[in-house]
Write an enzyme that holds these catalytic residues in place. Structure first.
Site, PDB file in Angstrom:
ATOM      1  N   PRO A  42      -4.064  22.637   2.269  1.00 29.14           N
ATOM      2  CG  PRO A  42      -2.275  21.231   2.811  1.00 29.14           C
ATOM      3  CD  PRO A  42      -3.066  21.774   1.642  1.00 29.14           C
ATOM      4  CB  CYS A  43      -4.386  27.265   4.829  1.00 30.89           C
ATOM      5  SG  CYS A  43      -6.173  27.188   4.862  1.00 30.89           S
TER       6      CYS A  43
END
Length: 170
Positions: free
Chosen positions: A137-138
């Site tokens: 989850p950047c």
């Protein structure tokens, strides 16, 4: 013996996603994910000669993505293909520690990986090279001022993912 590279595309609320992986005897569903690219993504994967189109290889990953986009999955259980530098792997591991529906700043990630504030730019570069958008989850990383900054697939997709998770987005 070299692992076979497989790929498929799946529909999502963000458009057609390109999934690339390698066959794995230990992965849930039999495929370790090497790349998940969104439409228009900077540096996204491109299908290469010799890769095998195999939608069945991604059934488990597709099921998890469908559940995530449907709001019923908050954490992925997917085996990843090893990649990146040692520093990138540390940064990517820090991304996976950001809870669903929450955000962290680039400076906070730099602190978590033991880099000074001067290293924030290097952290941003490592995040930008994350080959596993959505599942790693950047999109949960924001600027210190709360602004949405940089996302390989565009800030519009980042905003949409944060909205799906109910995370604060400026």
């Amino acid at each position: 013996m070299t692992a076979t590279t497989v790929y498929t595309t799946i529909h999502s609320p963000l458009g057609e996603l390109l999934l690339v992986g390698e066959e794995s005897a230990t992965a849930n569903g039999g495929t370790a994910l090497a790349s998940l690219s969104l439409p228009g993504q900077k540096g996204g994967a491109v299908v290469l000669d010799g890769w095998r189109h195999d939608p069945v290889a991604f059934e488990e990953i597709g099921r998890q993505l469908t559940a995530y986009f449907g709001g019923s999955l908050t954490h992925f259980d997917i085996e990843y293909v090893d990649g990146g530098t040692e520093f990138q792997r540390r940064v990517w591991a820090a991304l996976e520690e950001i809870p669903y529906g929450a955000t962290a700043t680039y400076a906070e990630i730099a602190s978590r990986v033991g880099t000074s504030r001067v290293g924030v730019r290097a952290v941003g570069t490592a995040i930008g090279r994350n080959p596993l958008l959505v599942v790693r989850p950047c999109h949960r990383v924001i600027g210190s001022d709360g602004a949405l900054r940089g996302y390989a697939a565009g800030v519009k997709h980042k905003e949409r993912l944060l909205g799906l998770e109910g995370a604060p987005a400026s």
